[in-house]
Design an enzyme around this catalytic site. Structure first.
Site, PDB file in Angstrom:
ATOM      1  N   HIS A 199       3.944  -0.357  -2.579  1.00  0.00           N
ATOM      2  CA  HIS A 199       3.063  -1.046  -3.532  1.00  0.00           C
ATOM      3  C   HIS A 199       2.735  -2.476  -3.110  1.00  0.00           C
ATOM      4  CE1 HIS A 199       4.104   2.182  -6.621  1.00  0.00           C
ATOM      5  NE2 HIS A 199       2.796   2.081  -6.714  1.00  0.00           N
ATOM      6  N   HIS A 246      -6.811   7.638  -1.684  1.00  0.00           N
ATOM      7  CA  HIS A 246      -6.036   7.281  -2.868  1.00  0.00           C
ATOM      8  C   HIS A 246      -6.658   7.975  -4.086  1.00  0.00           C
ATOM      9  CE1 HIS A 246      -5.185   4.298  -6.216  1.00  0.00           C
ATOM     10  NE2 HIS A 246      -3.971   4.556  -5.783  1.00  0.00           N
TER      11      HIS A 246
HETATM   12  O1  LIG Z   1      -1.063   5.882  -6.075  1.00  0.00           O
HETATM   13  C1  LIG Z   1      -0.900   4.875  -5.409  1.00  0.00           C
HETATM   14  O2  LIG Z   1      -0.837   4.866  -4.203  1.00  0.00           O
HETATM   15  C2  LIG Z   1      -0.830   3.551  -6.102  1.00  0.00           C
HETATM   16  O3  LIG Z   1      -0.345   2.518  -5.379  1.00  0.00           O
HETATM   17  C3  LIG Z   1      -1.071   3.315  -7.490  1.00  0.00           C
HETATM   18  O4  LIG Z   1      -2.420   3.288  -7.798  1.00  0.00           O
HETATM   19  C4  LIG Z   1      -0.228   3.730  -8.593  1.00  0.00           C
HETATM   20  O5  LIG Z   1      -0.097   2.632  -9.417  1.00  0.00           O
HETATM   21  C5  LIG Z   1       1.098   4.243  -8.322  1.00  0.00           C
HETATM   22  O6  LIG Z   1       1.331   5.073  -7.316  1.00  0.00           O
HETATM   23  C6  LIG Z   1       1.971   4.459  -9.464  1.00  0.00           C
HETATM   24  O7  LIG Z   1       3.028   3.647  -9.342  1.00  0.00           O
HETATM   25 MG   LIG Z   2      -0.324   3.002  -3.361  1.00  0.00          MG
END
Ligand SMILES: O=C(O)[C@H](O)[C@@H](O)[C@H](O)[C@H](O)CO
Ligand SMILES: [Mg+2]
Length: 394
Positions: free
Chosen positions: A199, A299
């Site tokens: 993240h 994504h």
């Molecule tokens: O999907 C992903 O790759 C992201 O970084 C996010 O958009 C989301 O927030 C997450 O995965 C949930 O925590």
């Molecule tokens: Mg992500």
């Protein structure tokens, strides 16, 4: 064929769900003068009111236009919106309209969008699960839920094992993360891919320390290991690990993505259709990535329209790696919103043959789920975290 006569944003959802970052969605309905309807979707990103208004503002550019002219219409938007190169609000609103126009084009021609973009390179697309690990803190929690994911047939899964650590992570923090990663690897075995989400929250030295730990678990990729704007940090990270890097969910245009690819900083590009400029721009960026030998892993963390649109593009592009999906962990209203789903079977989504992006909206569910106001803001757990995982001790 009709001209666009209306573009309506609907803010849908519930203010608190297990997936806060996606508790609300902006659904966009584009209607033409001969009564055809196309559907798009965009993100709220803690800006739900702003996003709804942004769709309304930029829709003025598209009213009266032929939905088939996606390139010309995009150029009009590009010309009029002085801030689109730096505005997620603008590109996200545009993206929803572009997706709805492709849905319309498919419906007019009676063809699924993938057949209009180059046809089928694959009949089914490999999916990785996300959103499956809510409330997982202990390694045992991760083991239990990872086994559930695999029992549904998934061949790949992504998770963030770093709890509440931000910027810096201590040796102890890495040890805790390692216990979680080890638990998942052992639960899923060597034949299932594990993908490690950071993240975009670490400084480069912490990210490098983490990478040394992760190397022995052979992840398919590590995602956003350093802060997304930290290009110098990413260079140092690349020099210090051979792990493959995925990033790009926050990139809002193709030129920005080239900065990363040109320097060899990314192996897998995670553009999102809602931010990069809909299907039109996502297709172009895939072509640019192909020239850099970079594969696409779009994504896809929002709702069922974006999920459907991403699968259309996945079916076509030669440089496809894998597709993110929260589908099995969607709140029920998101599944009810569409009549024809693309369920994940044996770890793959079968590419639908229906016209447009392949989903019909259940309009009754729109009425039942319209919300006013902003996202629920939990100051104890950032919005992007999978619920109940912002804990730094076991
Ligand atoms: O999907 C992903 O790759 C992201 O970084 C996010 O958009 C989301 O927030 C997450 O995965 C949930 O925590
Ligand atoms: Mg992500």
């Amino acid at each position: 064929m009709g001209k666009i006569v209306s573009i309506e944003p609907f803010l849908l959802g519930k203010q608190t769900t297990s997936a806060q970052w996606a508790s609300l969605m902006v659904l966009v309905r584009v209607t033409t003068s001969d009564g055809q309807v196309g559907w798009g979707e965009t993100v709220t990103a803690l800006r739900s009111k702003t996003m709804v208004e942004s769709v309304r503002s930029i829709s003025r550019i598209f009213i009266g236009k032929d939905p088939f002219n996606v390139e010309k219409n995009r150029l009009e938007w590009y010309k009029h919106d002085f801030n689109n190169s730096i505005s997620l609000e603008s590109t996200s609103a545009f993206s929803a309209i572009d997706i709805a126009c492709w849905d319309l084009i498919g419906k007019y021609t009676g063809e699924p969008v993938h057949r209009l973009l180059g046809g089928v390179t694959r009949e089914k697309v490999k999916i990785y699960a996300n959103g499956w690990y809510s409330d997982c803190v202990s390694p045992e929690d991760f083991t239990k839920k990872a086994r559930e994911v695999v029992s549904k047939g998934y061949k790949a899964l992504k998770f963030d094992p770093f709890g509440a650590n931000f910027n810096y992570i201590s040796k102890e923090g890495i040890d805790i993360a390692e216990k979680r990663v080890k638990a998942v690897r052992e639960a899923v075995g060597e034949d299932v891919d594990i993908l490690i989400e950071h993240h975009g929250r670490f400084n480069y030295s912490s990210a490098i320390d983490i990478a040394k730990m992760l190397e022995k678990y052979n992840p398919l990729f590590v995602e956003e290991p350093v802060h997304p704007e930290d290009i110098q940090g990413l260079k140092k990270y690349r020099e210090n690990t051979s792990l493959k890097v995925a990033l790009g969910e926050r990139i809002i245009n193709k030129a920005y993505a080239v900065l990363f690819m040109n320097e060899g900083l990314v192996d897998f590009l995670q553009a999102d259709l809602y931010r990069i400029g809909g299907i039109t721009e996502a297709k172009k960026i895939s072509g640019i990535a192909e020239a850099f030998d970079v594969d696409m892993a779009f994504h896809n963390a929002q709702g069922p329209i974006l999920n459907a649109a991403s699968i259309q593009l996945d079916a076509v592009i030669p440089n496809f790696l894998i597709q993110e999906s929260f589908y099995d962990w969607f709140p029920q209203w998101k599944r009810d919103l569409i009549r024809d789903s693309t369920p994940v079977e044996g770890g793959y989504a079968i590419v639908p043959k229906r016209p447009g992006i392949g989903v019909e909206i259940n309009e009754k569910v729109i009425e039942e789920n319209v919300v006013k106001g902003e996202e629920y803001l939990n100051l104890k757990e950032p919005i992007w975290v999978v619920k109940g995982t912002w804990r730094d001790s076991l």
